[in-house]
Design a protein around this motif. Structure first.
Motif, mmCIF file in Angstrom:
data_model
loop_
_atom_site.group_PDB
_atom_site.id
_atom_site.type_symbol
_atom_site.label_atom_id
_atom_site.label_comp_id
_atom_site.label_asym_id
_atom_site.label_seq_id
_atom_site.Cartn_x
_atom_site.Cartn_y
_atom_site.Cartn_z
ATOM 1 N N PHE A 29 0.805 -1.232 0.000
ATOM 2 C CA PHE A 29 0.000 0.000 0.000
ATOM 3 C C PHE A 29 0.836 1.279 0.000
ATOM 4 O O PHE A 29 0.314 2.343 -0.289
ATOM 5 N N VAL A 30 2.112 1.202 0.398
ATOM 6 C CA VAL A 30 2.913 2.425 0.582
ATOM 7 C C VAL A 30 4.215 2.363 -0.229
ATOM 8 O O VAL A 30 4.568 1.324 -0.777
ATOM 9 N N ASP A 31 4.933 3.481 -0.279
ATOM 10 C CA ASP A 31 6.229 3.485 -0.973
ATOM 11 C C ASP A 31 7.317 2.924 -0.059
ATOM 12 O O ASP A 31 7.094 2.693 1.136
ATOM 13 N N TYR A 32 8.523 2.721 -0.648
ATOM 14 C CA TYR A 32 9.624 2.102 0.103
ATOM 15 C C TYR A 32 9.995 2.909 1.348
ATOM 16 O O TYR A 32 10.248 2.346 2.415
ATOM 17 N N GLN A 33 10.020 4.227 1.197
ATOM 18 C CA GLN A 33 10.436 5.088 2.315
ATOM 19 C C GLN A 33 9.507 4.897 3.520
ATOM 20 O O GLN A 33 9.964 4.679 4.644
ATOM 21 N N THR A 34 8.194 4.943 3.262
ATOM 22 C CA THR A 34 7.213 4.765 4.342
ATOM 23 C C THR A 34 7.339 3.378 4.966
ATOM 24 O O THR A 34 7.230 3.217 6.189
ATOM 25 N N PHE A 35 7.571 2.363 4.116
ATOM 26 C CA PHE A 35 7.746 0.974 4.578
ATOM 27 C C PHE A 35 8.867 0.897 5.623
ATOM 28 O O PHE A 35 8.698 0.316 6.705
ATOM 29 N N PHE A 36 10.033 1.500 5.317
ATOM 30 C CA PHE A 36 11.155 1.474 6.263
ATOM 31 C C PHE A 36 10.830 2.258 7.534
ATOM 32 O O PHE A 36 11.210 1.858 8.638
ATOM 33 N N TYR A 37 10.098 3.350 7.382
ATOM 34 C CA TYR A 37 9.724 4.154 8.566
ATOM 35 C C TYR A 37 8.767 3.381 9.476
ATOM 36 O O TYR A 37 8.834 3.493 10.704
ATOM 37 N N VAL A 38 7.869 2.615 8.868
ATOM 38 C CA VAL A 38 6.923 1.806 9.665
ATOM 39 C C VAL A 38 7.691 0.777 10.506
ATOM 40 O O VAL A 38 7.400 0.589 11.698
ATOM 41 N N ILE A 39 8.698 0.126 9.890
ATOM 42 C CA ILE A 39 9.499 -0.855 10.647
ATOM 43 C C ILE A 39 10.242 -0.148 11.784
ATOM 44 O O ILE A 39 10.301 -0.654 12.908
ATOM 45 N N ALA A 40 10.798 1.030 11.490
ATOM 46 C CA ALA A 40 11.504 1.799 12.528
ATOM 47 C C ALA A 40 10.554 2.118 13.689
ATOM 48 O O ALA A 40 10.935 2.012 14.864
ATOM 49 N N ALA A 41 9.303 2.466 13.350
ATOM 50 C CA ALA A 41 8.312 2.791 14.395
ATOM 51 C C ALA A 41 7.998 1.573 15.257
ATOM 52 O O ALA A 41 7.880 1.685 16.491
ATOM 53 N N THR A 42 7.893 0.380 14.636
ATOM 54 C CA THR A 42 7.613 -0.832 15.439
ATOM 55 C C THR A 42 8.817 -1.185 16.307
ATOM 56 O O THR A 42 8.665 -1.736 17.395
ATOM 57 N N ALA A 43 10.024 -0.869 15.825
ATOM 58 C CA ALA A 43 11.224 -1.094 16.642
ATOM 59 C C ALA A 43 11.197 -0.187 17.882
ATOM 60 O O ALA A 43 11.576 -0.609 18.982
ATOM 61 N N VAL A 44 10.733 1.046 17.703
ATOM 62 C CA VAL A 44 10.589 1.967 18.844
ATOM 63 C C VAL A 44 9.565 1.405 19.837
ATOM 64 O O VAL A 44 9.772 1.428 21.056
ATOM 65 N N LEU A 45 8.470 0.852 19.304
ATOM 66 C CA LEU A 45 7.456 0.215 20.159
ATOM 67 C C LEU A 45 8.080 -0.957 20.931
ATOM 68 O O LEU A 45 7.835 -1.134 22.132
ATOM 69 N N GLY A 46 8.916 -1.744 20.231
ATOM 70 C CA GLY A 46 9.632 -2.847 20.874
ATOM 71 C C GLY A 46 10.519 -2.357 22.001
ATOM 72 O O GLY A 46 10.596 -2.966 23.071
ATOM 73 N N PHE A 47 11.176 -1.223 21.770
ATOM 74 C CA PHE A 47 12.067 -0.628 22.781
ATOM 75 C C PHE A 47 11.263 -0.248 24.032
ATOM 76 O O PHE A 47 11.695 -0.492 25.157
ATOM 77 N N VAL A 48 10.070 0.304 23.813
ATOM 78 C CA VAL A 48 9.218 0.709 24.945
ATOM 79 C C VAL A 48 8.765 -0.530 25.735
ATOM 80 O O VAL A 48 8.802 -0.536 26.978
ATOM 81 N N THR A 49 8.340 -1.595 25.024
ATOM 82 C CA THR A 49 7.892 -2.813 25.737
ATOM 83 C C THR A 49 9.054 -3.446 26.511
ATOM 84 O O THR A 49 8.858 -4.027 27.569
ATOM 85 N N LEU A 50 10.270 -3.304 25.979
ATOM 86 C CA LEU A 50 11.458 -3.879 26.620
ATOM 87 C C LEU A 50 11.687 -3.329 28.020
ATOM 88 O O LEU A 50 12.250 -4.018 28.887
#
Length: 489
Positions: free
Chosen positions: A442-463
């Protein structure tokens, strides 16, 4: 536990188990990913449309999500030796089926069943944890995961050449059949060469095969909540095959699958209740308690690490080809640098985890992961190609070292349930892959990488909520005596 010296060049005791384990995992990945490198040849021979090829790629990963959970349970109950040997032998059958398929339907059934072999990873996690002490466990699990994972890259490099050597339009069939034969033969080697535990050690089994045990009321509801994404992502795969997606399934079939998934979830709720209803009557003794939040945090982290790896590996050649106008061959070679990092990064993550502690290592690697994917989102045609490749490799280091650190922690939560915990965490990796690839459509490559970065930040918070494994795990022997297993220095 085998306390002999850790020596990579040894092939005795625990080192023999480690080497045979990563070889078994390596073969499962060769078989699981034997289709992608030969995609074009298969497409031409069977006369498949692009939509049908996409369908085969989806089917290849669909069954792996429930399979990892099921295989984890079997491993805890029957032992890694029997389960790994059986998986390697049984999964050679759909591999042969695919090699000699004459139609799309035959190929589709074979690829769907081959999703099961992707669950092999879970078995070795339990086996390695039985043989290595806690202060070497991260390194050993990292070598097992990293070197085994390399099977997908090995398939990409060798199978097209093998197909050409066999020659003719049917060459790909023999190349794929050869991977099935390799799987079948190694199942015999594995069965005859491996034992579940070192001599004198006890193999602790869960009290129940049907569902994971929890030790508090809150964790009972938490477990049910964490099961939902696994069903949701199977529903998402179904939607992708519906009229709204690639139009492969009729509305009736799609609705039947949705109803089936909902029913399965209700069945699982009843099983979790049967296994855990006692905790509502009397509390579990403190020495036998564990916190399910530990499992949940690792699930989220594996969603972001392995999930993003599977997604990025499948889109990176195209990303490089389109961004830098490279030929498909050159783009493939450049993108393979990402997969190559597995050989050192995953063992590296496990080793750092052994030396610096589980939680601090995961915090640093998850932060690196978020920054790495943010930088990948910045890559554009104005960048020099070499800098884009270096960025991808640095990002890849944090991804795969993070995977190593996750599975350095999994066996330290509850020994007798290591297979079940590894199965659920591993399944979350596949949930992540399907989620990210769906977002990419649904999105371009740039947004795709940003979405993964955002989930990594979420992972950091749960950690932040995870606790460093410490002290000892208490497990009960058949005679009622208790064994205490060290999980920290």
């Amino acid at each position: 536990m085998d306390n002999s010296k850790f020596s990579l060049f040894s092939f005795t005791g625990k080192m023999k188990i480690l080497h045979l384990s990563w070889m078994a995992f390596f073969i499962t990945f060769v078989v699981w990913f034997n289709f992608a490198p030969l995609l074009q040849m298969v497409k031409e021979t069977l006369g498949l449309s692009t939509q049908e090829v996409k369908m085969l790629l989806i089917l290849n990963v669909a069954l792996t999500i429930p399979a990892r959970v099921i295989i984890g349970m079997f491993t805890d109950k029957f032992g890694p030796r029997k389960v790994y040997s059986a998986l390697l032998a049984v999964c050679s059958i759909p591999c042969f089926m695919f090699a000699f398929a004459d139609s799309f339907v035959q190929a589709a059934i074979a690829r769907f069943l081959l999703g099961f072999i992707g669950a092999g990873f879970v078995i070795g996690i339990r086996l390695v944890s039985e043989w290595f002490p806690h202060d070497e466990l991260g390194t050993a699990e990292g070598i097992y995961g990293g070197w085994g994972n390399f099977g997908s890259a090995a398939a990409a490099f060798t199978l097209p050449t093998l197909a050409l050597l066999f020659g003719g339009e049917e060459g790909w069939r023999y190349a794929i059949a050869l991977t099935g034969l390799l799987s079948l033969l190694f199942s015999i080697v594995f069965y005859r060469s491996v034992s579940d535990t070192p001599k004198g050690s006890t193999y602790f089994k869960p009290k129940h095969l049907t569902a994971m045990e929890v030790t508090s009321k809150g964790d009972f509801y938490f477990l049910l909540f964490m099961k939902i994404p696994m069903y949701a992502v199977l529903a998402l795969l179904t939607w992708k095959m519906s009229a709204s997606g690639i139009n492969m399934l009729s509305d009736t079939v799609v609705n039947c699958i949705y109803a089936g998934l909902f029913t399965l979830y209700l069945v699982e709720v009843t099983q979790v209740w049967k296994v855990n209803k006692n905790i509502f009557k009397q509390p579990v003794p403190k020495m036998h308690q564990y916190k399910f939040k530990q499992v949940a945090v690792l699930n989220v982290l594996y969603f972001a690490t392995f999930g993003s790896e599977l997604a990025v590996v499948s889109m990176l050649p195209l990303f490089f080809a389109e961004t830098f106008e490279l030929t498909p061959v050159l783009a493939g070679m450049v993108a393979s640098a990402y997969a190559f990092m597995n050989l050192m990064s995953r063992p590296g993550g496990g080793w750092i985890s052994d030396k610096c502690g589980r939680k601090p290592t995961l915090l640093i690697l998850t932060l690196g992961l978020a920054i790495g994917y943010f930088l990948m989102g910045q890559v554009g045609s104005q960048w020099p190609v070499w800098l884009a490749v270096v960025t991808a490799m640095v990002c890849s280091f944090f991804v795969q070292a993070g995977e190593g650190a996750v599975f350095a922690t999994v066996p330290l939560i509850k020994r007798r349930m290591t297979g079940q915990i590894a199965g659920m965490t591993g399944a979350y990796g596949n949930v992540g892959a399907v989620t990210y690839l769906t977002i990419l459509s649904f999105v371009d490559y740039q947004t795709f990488f940003y979405v993964i970065a955002a989930t990594a930040v979420l992972g950091f918070v749960t950690l932040i909520f995870m606790e460093e494994p410490s002290g000892k795990i208490a497990e009960v022997n058949d005679d009622g005596s208790v064994t205490l297993i060290d999980v920290s220095h």
